[in-house]
Write a protein that holds these residues in place. Sequence first.
Motif, PDB file in Angstrom:
ATOM      1  N   SER A   1     -31.100 -23.659  21.512  1.00 24.25           N
ATOM      2  CA  SER A   1     -32.437 -23.923  22.061  1.00 24.25           C
ATOM      3  C   SER A   1     -32.759 -25.406  21.984  1.00 24.25           C
ATOM      4  O   SER A   1     -33.334 -25.979  22.919  1.00 24.25           O
ATOM      5  CB  SER A   1     -33.496 -23.110  21.301  1.00 24.25           C
ATOM      6  OG  SER A   1     -33.320 -21.733  21.548  1.00 24.25           O
ATOM      7  N   VAL A   2     -32.377 -26.041  20.889  1.00 26.41           N
ATOM      8  CA  VAL A   2     -32.589 -27.480  20.744  1.00 26.41           C
ATOM      9  C   VAL A   2     -31.763 -28.241  21.774  1.00 26.41           C
ATOM     10  O   VAL A   2     -32.257 -29.192  22.398  1.00 26.41           O
ATOM     11  CB  VAL A   2     -32.257 -27.947  19.307  1.00 26.41           C
ATOM     12  CG1 VAL A   2     -32.222 -29.462  19.210  1.00 26.41           C
ATOM     13  CG2 VAL A   2     -33.260 -27.382  18.319  1.00 26.41           C
TER      14      VAL A   2
ATOM     15  N   TRP B   1     -30.769 -27.150  24.747  1.00 23.54           N
ATOM     16  CA  TRP B   1     -31.430 -26.954  26.045  1.00 23.54           C
ATOM     17  C   TRP B   1     -32.677 -27.827  26.153  1.00 23.54           C
ATOM     18  O   TRP B   1     -32.904 -28.472  27.180  1.00 23.54           O
ATOM     19  CB  TRP B   1     -31.807 -25.484  26.243  1.00 23.54           C
ATOM     20  CG  TRP B   1     -30.682 -24.591  26.603  1.00 23.54           C
ATOM     21  CD1 TRP B   1     -30.043 -23.700  25.785  1.00 23.54           C
ATOM     22  CD2 TRP B   1     -30.031 -24.471  27.873  1.00 23.54           C
ATOM     23  NE1 TRP B   1     -29.050 -23.050  26.477  1.00 23.54           N
ATOM     24  CE2 TRP B   1     -29.025 -23.493  27.759  1.00 23.54           C
ATOM     25  CE3 TRP B   1     -30.217 -25.100  29.103  1.00 23.54           C
ATOM     26  CZ2 TRP B   1     -28.209 -23.129  28.822  1.00 23.54           C
ATOM     27  CZ3 TRP B   1     -29.397 -24.728  30.171  1.00 23.54           C
ATOM     28  CH2 TRP B   1     -28.412 -23.757  30.021  1.00 23.54           C
ATOM     29  N   PHE B   2     -33.500 -27.820  25.114  1.00 25.98           N
ATOM     30  CA  PHE B   2     -34.724 -28.621  25.125  1.00 25.98           C
ATOM     31  C   PHE B   2     -34.408 -30.094  25.349  1.00 25.98           C
ATOM     32  O   PHE B   2     -35.001 -30.743  26.214  1.00 25.98           O
ATOM     33  CB  PHE B   2     -35.491 -28.434  23.809  1.00 25.98           C
ATOM     34  CG  PHE B   2     -36.675 -29.338  23.683  1.00 25.98           C
ATOM     35  CD1 PHE B   2     -37.854 -29.046  24.334  1.00 25.98           C
ATOM     36  CD2 PHE B   2     -36.597 -30.501  22.928  1.00 25.98           C
ATOM     37  CE1 PHE B   2     -38.949 -29.898  24.244  1.00 25.98           C
ATOM     38  CE2 PHE B   2     -37.678 -31.355  22.819  1.00 25.98           C
ATOM     39  CZ  PHE B   2     -38.861 -31.042  23.484  1.00 25.98           C
ATOM     40  N   GLU B   3     -33.474 -30.620  24.576  1.00 30.51           N
ATOM     41  CA  GLU B   3     -33.140 -32.043  24.711  1.00 30.51           C
ATOM     42  C   GLU B   3     -32.531 -32.348  26.076  1.00 30.51           C
ATOM     43  O   GLU B   3     -32.775 -33.409  26.643  1.00 30.51           O
ATOM     44  CB  GLU B   3     -32.225 -32.494  23.573  1.00 30.51           C
ATOM     45  CG  GLU B   3     -32.960 -32.554  22.258  1.00 30.51           C
ATOM     46  CD  GLU B   3     -32.130 -33.083  21.111  1.00 30.51           C
ATOM     47  OE1 GLU B   3     -32.694 -33.821  20.292  1.00 30.51           O
ATOM     48  OE2 GLU B   3     -30.913 -32.765  21.024  1.00 30.51           O
TER      49      GLU B   3
ATOM     50  N   ALA C   1     -30.504 -17.933  23.373  1.00 33.98           N
ATOM     51  CA  ALA C   1     -31.037 -19.267  23.688  1.00 33.98           C
ATOM     52  C   ALA C   1     -30.948 -19.557  25.182  1.00 33.98           C
ATOM     53  O   ALA C   1     -31.829 -20.218  25.737  1.00 33.98           O
ATOM     54  CB  ALA C   1     -30.303 -20.344  22.888  1.00 33.98           C
TER      55      ALA C   1
ATOM     56  N   ALA D   1     -34.215 -20.481  27.067  1.00 34.81           N
ATOM     57  CA  ALA D   1     -34.288 -21.767  27.778  1.00 34.81           C
ATOM     58  C   ALA D   1     -34.770 -21.564  29.209  1.00 34.81           C
ATOM     59  O   ALA D   1     -35.611 -22.316  29.702  1.00 34.81           O
ATOM     60  CB  ALA D   1     -32.932 -22.457  27.771  1.00 34.81           C
TER      61      ALA D   1
ATOM     62  N   PHE E   1     -38.638 -20.005  28.937  1.00 37.70           N
ATOM     63  CA  PHE E   1     -39.660 -20.654  28.127  1.00 37.70           C
ATOM     64  C   PHE E   1     -39.496 -22.173  28.041  1.00 37.70           C
ATOM     65  O   PHE E   1     -40.439 -22.910  28.302  1.00 37.70           O
ATOM     66  CB  PHE E   1     -39.701 -20.050  26.709  1.00 37.70           C
ATOM     67  CG  PHE E   1     -40.147 -18.628  26.713  1.00 37.70           C
ATOM     68  CD1 PHE E   1     -41.494 -18.300  26.777  1.00 37.70           C
ATOM     69  CD2 PHE E   1     -39.220 -17.596  26.658  1.00 37.70           C
ATOM     70  CE1 PHE E   1     -41.915 -16.985  26.795  1.00 37.70           C
ATOM     71  CE2 PHE E   1     -39.627 -16.278  26.688  1.00 37.70           C
ATOM     72  CZ  PHE E   1     -40.970 -15.964  26.754  1.00 37.70           C
ATOM     73  N   ILE E   2     -38.302 -22.626  27.659  1.00 39.62           N
ATOM     74  CA  ILE E   2     -38.123 -24.064  27.435  1.00 39.62           C
ATOM     75  C   ILE E   2     -38.215 -24.843  28.738  1.00 39.62           C
ATOM     76  O   ILE E   2     -38.959 -25.827  28.826  1.00 39.62           O
ATOM     77  CB  ILE E   2     -36.793 -24.356  26.713  1.00 39.62           C
ATOM     78  CG1 ILE E   2     -36.788 -23.702  25.326  1.00 39.62           C
ATOM     79  CG2 ILE E   2     -36.563 -25.856  26.597  1.00 39.62           C
ATOM     80  CD1 ILE E   2     -35.445 -23.769  24.618  1.00 39.62           C
ATOM     81  N   ARG E   3     -37.459 -24.440  29.738  1.00 38.87           N
ATOM     82  CA  ARG E   3     -37.460 -25.179  31.007  1.00 38.87           C
ATOM     83  C   ARG E   3     -38.856 -25.228  31.638  1.00 38.87           C
ATOM     84  O   ARG E   3     -39.313 -26.318  32.019  1.00 38.87           O
ATOM     85  CB  ARG E   3     -36.449 -24.576  31.971  1.00 38.87           C
ATOM     86  CG  ARG E   3     -36.378 -25.337  33.269  1.00 38.87           C
ATOM     87  CD  ARG E   3     -35.240 -24.834  34.130  1.00 38.87           C
ATOM     88  NE  ARG E   3     -35.385 -25.361  35.459  1.00 38.87           N
ATOM     89  CZ  ARG E   3     -35.387 -24.638  36.557  1.00 38.87           C
ATOM     90  NH1 ARG E   3     -35.211 -23.341  36.494  1.00 38.87           N
ATOM     91  NH2 ARG E   3     -35.522 -25.190  37.721  1.00 38.87           N
TER      92      ARG E   3
ATOM     93  N   TRP F   1     -41.749 -24.996  30.170  1.00 36.63           N
ATOM     94  CA  TRP F   1     -42.611 -25.800  29.317  1.00 36.63           C
ATOM     95  C   TRP F   1     -42.333 -27.292  29.498  1.00 36.63           C
ATOM     96  O   TRP F   1     -43.256 -28.095  29.632  1.00 36.63           O
ATOM     97  CB  TRP F   1     -42.442 -25.404  27.850  1.00 36.63           C
ATOM     98  CG  TRP F   1     -43.382 -26.161  26.974  1.00 36.63           C
ATOM     99  CD1 TRP F   1     -44.687 -25.885  26.717  1.00 36.63           C
ATOM    100  CD2 TRP F   1     -43.088 -27.381  26.278  1.00 36.63           C
ATOM    101  NE1 TRP F   1     -45.225 -26.847  25.887  1.00 36.63           N
ATOM    102  CE2 TRP F   1     -44.262 -27.780  25.610  1.00 36.63           C
ATOM    103  CE3 TRP F   1     -41.952 -28.182  26.151  1.00 36.63           C
ATOM    104  CZ2 TRP F   1     -44.331 -28.925  24.825  1.00 36.63           C
ATOM    105  CZ3 TRP F   1     -42.025 -29.320  25.380  1.00 36.63           C
ATOM    106  CH2 TRP F   1     -43.200 -29.688  24.722  1.00 36.63           C
ATOM    107  N   VAL F   2     -41.053 -27.667  29.498  1.00 38.41           N
ATOM    108  CA  VAL F   2     -40.691 -29.080  29.665  1.00 38.41           C
ATOM    109  C   VAL F   2     -41.122 -29.568  31.050  1.00 38.41           C
ATOM    110  O   VAL F   2     -41.649 -30.681  31.187  1.00 38.41           O
ATOM    111  CB  VAL F   2     -39.181 -29.312  29.423  1.00 38.41           C
ATOM    112  CG1 VAL F   2     -38.762 -30.712  29.849  1.00 38.41           C
ATOM    113  CG2 VAL F   2     -38.829 -29.062  27.963  1.00 38.41           C
TER     114      VAL F   2
END
Length: 138
Positions: free
Chosen positions: A54-55, A57-59, A115, A119, A122-124, A126-127
């Motif tokens: 997840s980290v 993907w976020f980065e 993850a 990603a 949720f992550i994509r 959100w970013v």
Amino acid sequence: MNVVFKFIKRYPLSLVVVAAILYLSFFKPPKEKIIHIDNLDKLAHFCMYAGFCSVVWFEYFFSHSGISYKRVFVGAVVAPIIFSGLIEVVQGNFTSYRGMDVYDFLFNTLGVFFALFFAKFFIRPWVAAYKKKNNSKG
């Protein structure tokens, strides 16, 4: 050398998590267990790799404007699964206090795939919302 510095700049948290995983995978655990819950370590393996990926993907989403799904899939799915497998092999063959466990590998892999979906959903988004909000302020 510039490529290495660029990578470190883009993925500092991911590198810290890799270091933590390596430490946790090879430190000698205490002989006496404080709490014993069956298969609690499998949950730890799942969480460790779900968090790690997840980290990553976020980065990736945060530091790239365009998305190369092939590249990020290799870096956030394939590489962590191979990394996990190598750790299990090394634990089984080169330590006297750790063993190779196919179920650890399975739960690591499940964490990686969790993850992937986390990603995407949720992550994509959100970013993307964060970047849109901050770009419209300027």
